[in-house]
Design a protein around this motif. Structure first.
Motif, mmCIF file in Angstrom:
data_model
loop_
_atom_site.group_PDB
_atom_site.id
_atom_site.type_symbol
_atom_site.label_atom_id
_atom_site.label_comp_id
_atom_site.label_asym_id
_atom_site.label_seq_id
_atom_site.Cartn_x
_atom_site.Cartn_y
_atom_site.Cartn_z
ATOM 1 N N ALA A 32 19.688 10.725 115.329
ATOM 2 C CA ALA A 32 19.900 11.917 116.132
ATOM 3 C C ALA A 32 19.271 11.718 117.499
ATOM 4 O O ALA A 32 18.443 10.837 117.699
ATOM 5 C CB ALA A 32 19.282 13.129 115.441
ATOM 6 N N ILE A 33 19.651 12.549 118.429
ATOM 7 C CA ILE A 33 19.118 12.437 119.774
ATOM 8 C C ILE A 33 17.696 12.987 119.823
ATOM 9 O O ILE A 33 17.424 14.068 119.315
ATOM 10 C CB ILE A 33 20.009 13.224 120.756
ATOM 11 N N ALA A 34 16.814 12.233 120.443
ATOM 12 C CA ALA A 34 15.452 12.731 120.635
ATOM 13 C C ALA A 34 15.482 13.794 121.720
ATOM 14 O O ALA A 34 16.184 13.649 122.709
ATOM 15 C CB ALA A 34 14.530 11.589 121.056
ATOM 16 N N PRO A 35 14.726 14.874 121.575
ATOM 17 C CA PRO A 35 14.722 15.906 122.608
ATOM 18 C C PRO A 35 14.118 15.401 123.904
ATOM 19 O O PRO A 35 13.420 14.400 123.931
ATOM 20 C CB PRO A 35 13.872 17.020 121.988
ATOM 21 N N TYR A 49 17.787 12.607 129.949
ATOM 22 C CA TYR A 49 19.046 13.323 129.839
ATOM 23 C C TYR A 49 19.221 13.872 128.427
ATOM 24 O O TYR A 49 18.792 13.260 127.457
ATOM 25 C CB TYR A 49 20.228 12.394 130.164
ATOM 26 N N THR A 50 19.893 14.993 128.334
ATOM 27 C CA THR A 50 20.241 15.536 127.032
ATOM 28 C C THR A 50 21.643 15.086 126.666
ATOM 29 O O THR A 50 22.439 14.703 127.528
ATOM 30 C CB THR A 50 20.207 17.068 127.030
ATOM 31 N N GLU A 51 21.944 15.123 125.388
ATOM 32 C CA GLU A 51 23.284 14.761 124.933
ATOM 33 C C GLU A 51 24.333 15.646 125.592
ATOM 34 O O GLU A 51 25.367 15.154 126.066
ATOM 35 C CB GLU A 51 23.374 14.894 123.411
ATOM 36 N N ASP A 52 24.069 16.927 125.668
ATOM 37 C CA ASP A 52 25.051 17.852 126.245
ATOM 38 C C ASP A 52 25.328 17.537 127.708
ATOM 39 O O ASP A 52 26.487 17.582 128.155
ATOM 40 C CB ASP A 52 24.554 19.298 126.113
ATOM 41 N N ASP A 53 24.271 17.203 128.462
ATOM 42 C CA ASP A 53 24.453 16.894 129.886
ATOM 43 C C ASP A 53 25.319 15.652 130.084
ATOM 44 O O ASP A 53 26.234 15.637 130.913
ATOM 45 C CB ASP A 53 23.096 16.674 130.557
ATOM 46 N N VAL A 54 25.008 14.602 129.327
ATOM 47 C CA VAL A 54 25.747 13.351 129.485
ATOM 48 C C VAL A 54 27.195 13.511 129.034
ATOM 49 O O VAL A 54 28.132 13.092 129.721
ATOM 50 C CB VAL A 54 25.053 12.215 128.712
ATOM 51 N N GLU A 246 20.963 2.614 123.799
ATOM 52 C CA GLU A 246 20.458 3.793 124.508
ATOM 53 C C GLU A 246 21.581 4.788 124.774
ATOM 54 O O GLU A 246 21.442 5.990 124.531
ATOM 55 C CB GLU A 246 19.829 3.353 125.825
ATOM 56 N N PHE A 247 22.701 4.276 125.280
ATOM 57 C CA PHE A 247 23.808 5.169 125.608
ATOM 58 C C PHE A 247 24.422 5.772 124.349
ATOM 59 O O PHE A 247 24.730 6.970 124.306
ATOM 60 C CB PHE A 247 24.872 4.418 126.408
ATOM 61 N N ALA A 248 24.597 4.946 123.317
ATOM 62 C CA ALA A 248 25.181 5.437 122.063
ATOM 63 C C ALA A 248 24.356 6.564 121.474
ATOM 64 O O ALA A 248 24.898 7.577 121.005
ATOM 65 C CB ALA A 248 25.314 4.290 121.062
ATOM 66 N N MET A 249 23.056 6.409 121.500
ATOM 67 C CA MET A 249 22.190 7.431 120.932
ATOM 68 C C MET A 249 22.127 8.669 121.814
ATOM 69 O O MET A 249 22.011 9.794 121.334
ATOM 70 C CB MET A 249 20.802 6.850 120.690
ATOM 71 N N THR A 250 22.246 8.471 123.122
ATOM 72 C CA THR A 250 22.210 9.600 124.043
ATOM 73 C C THR A 250 23.434 10.496 123.878
ATOM 74 O O THR A 250 23.339 11.710 124.015
ATOM 75 C CB THR A 250 22.105 9.109 125.489
ATOM 76 N N VAL A 251 24.592 9.884 123.581
ATOM 77 C CA VAL A 251 25.806 10.698 123.413
ATOM 78 C C VAL A 251 26.028 11.093 121.956
ATOM 79 O O VAL A 251 27.077 11.620 121.602
ATOM 80 C CB VAL A 251 27.056 9.979 123.962
ATOM 81 N N LYS A 278 32.140 9.756 119.098
ATOM 82 C CA LYS A 278 30.735 9.514 118.772
ATOM 83 C C LYS A 278 30.570 8.291 117.871
ATOM 84 O O LYS A 278 29.915 8.340 116.825
ATOM 85 C CB LYS A 278 30.108 10.749 118.097
ATOM 86 N N SER A 279 31.149 7.180 118.292
ATOM 87 C CA SER A 279 31.096 5.963 117.482
ATOM 88 C C SER A 279 30.908 4.740 118.369
ATOM 89 O O SER A 279 31.194 4.773 119.564
ATOM 90 C CB SER A 279 32.380 5.811 116.662
ATOM 91 N N ALA A 280 30.410 3.661 117.761
ATOM 92 C CA ALA A 280 30.226 2.396 118.461
ATOM 93 C C ALA A 280 30.888 1.290 117.660
ATOM 94 O O ALA A 280 30.911 1.319 116.429
ATOM 95 C CB ALA A 280 28.739 2.096 118.648
#
Length: 289
Positions: A32-35, A49-54, A246-251, A278-280
Motif C-alpha cells: 500500500a502507499i505510505a502516507p 506525493y500522494t497516490e491521488d495527486d500523481v 517507487e513509481f509503481a508504489m506511488t500510483v 495499477k499493475s507492473a
C-alpha cells in the motif's frame, strides 16, 4: 560518500526514526502507499506525493503507462559516463523499439533520459526503429510522432557516487531485492538510502515533466486523438528498478511489484507500470546476444 548521504546516515544514527531501518519484504508483497511524510517501506526516504495527486496529474495528461527502459550493451571505458553502445547494444536498442516500442505507442510528448551516451544512444535508436515499425502500419492520416528527448543530469547514476559505486562493486548486476535485503545490514541500509534518493529525484522529474507540459499546452498534452499515452524513461541498471518500484508504489500498484524486485534487468529491456490498471510488468525485446 557525498555530504548529503553522510548527513542522512548521521541523522539516522542519532535521531530515532518513525519506523525501523530494516523492513521484512515478505510482508509487503502487495504494498500500500505510505502516507505523506512517512518512510517508504522499501526505500529510505520521505514521500512528497500522494497516490491521488500523481494519478490525477497523469490521468489529466492522458498518460496511462510509464515505461522504464535500460540502455543496451556497452563497451568498457576509463570513465563510466563515457561508455557507449557496442554493435550488439545498438541492435538490442533497435529490436526494443520495433517490438515493445511499437506496442507502447502513442507516446507522451516528452521522454526522460539520462545524459550518459549509452542511454541517449539507446533512446535515439529506439525511436528510429519504432518510427519505421509504426510507419508500416499507420495510415496517411495517422502521422507518427516521436517525443522530445529531455536529458537530466540527476538521472545519471554517477550523481550517487561514491556510495552507489561501492555497493555496485560489492554486489554487481543483481535484482533490486538483492540490494535491499543484503545480509550486511550496513549495506542494506546504504542501498535503501542511495536508491531511495535516486528514485525520489526521478519521481520529481516525472512529476515536473507532466506539470510543465500542462502549462506549456494550456492543459492539452495529447496530440494522438485522445488515445492513452506512454511516458518513456531511459536510464541505467540497478537504479532503474528503484525508480520503477517507487513509481509503481506511488500510483498504488497491487500486482507485479515482485517483477520489479526480483528481475535482473536485461539490456534494452525494463518495466512497464500501468496507472490505469495499477499493475507492473516486464518489457521484453527479441533476443540477440
Amino acid at each position: 560518500m557525498s555530504i548529503s548521504i553522510a548527513a542522512r546516515l548521521l541523522q539516522m544514527l542519532f535521531q530515532p526514526l518513525r519506523q525501523p531501518l530494516l523492513y521484512g519484504l515478505q510482508q509487503h508483497r502487495h504494498l500500500a502507499i505510505a502516507p505523506s511524510n512517512q518512510h517508504h517501506p522499501l526505500l529510505l526516504r520521505y514521500h512528497r506525493y500522494t497516490e491521488d495527486d500523481v494519478r490525477a496529474a497523469f490521468t489529466k495528461a492522458e498518460i496511462a503507462r510509464v515505461a522504464f527502459i535500460r540502455h543496451g550493451h556497452t563497451s568498457p571505458a576509463p570513465i563510466d559516463y563515457e561508455r557507449k553502445l557496442t554493435p550488439l547494444g545498438r541492435i538490442q536498442s533497435l529490436l526494443a523499439g520495433s517490438s515493445y516500442g511499437r506496442e507502447l505507442y502513442p507516446y507522451f510528448s516528452k521522454a526522460l533520459c539520462s545524459p550518459a551516451p549509452r542511454c541517449t544512444e539507446t533512446a535515439e535508436l529506439f525511436f528510429d526503429s519504432a518510427s519505421v515499425a509504426l510507419a508500416t502500419t499507420s495510415t496517411a492520416e495517422d502521422e507518427v510522432q516521436m517525443p522530445t528527448l529531455q536529458l537530466h543530469k540527476e538521472m545519471y547514476d554517477g550523481t550517487m557516487q561514491p556510495a552507489g559505486s561501492r555497493l555496485f562493486k560489492s554486489i554487481g548486476y543483481a535484482p533490486l531485492r538483492t540490494y535491499l535485503e543484503n545480509p550486511v545490514e550496513e549495506d542494506a541500509t546504504a542501498a535503501k538510502i542511495v536508491l531511495g534518493e535516486y528514485a525520489q529525484n526521478s519521481l520529481d522529474l516525472l512529476w515536473n515533466a507532466v506539470q510543465t507540459s500542462e502549462d506549456e499546452n494550456n492543459g492539452t498534452n495529447n496530440k494522438q486523438g485522445g488515445k492513452a499515452l506512454t511516458l518513456l524513461f531511459f536510464a541505467q541498471a540497478i537504479y532503474l528498478p528503484a525508480v520503477a518500484l517507487e513509481f509503481a508504489m506511488t500510483v498504488g500498484c497491487n500486482h507485479g511489484v515482485d517483477f520489479i524486485l526480483d528481475t535482473n534487468t536485461k539490456e534494452a529491456e525494463g518495466f512497464l507500470v500501468r496507472i490505469d490498471t495499477k499493475s507492473a510488468s516486464l518489457l521484453h525485446r527479441p533476443y540477440k546476444e
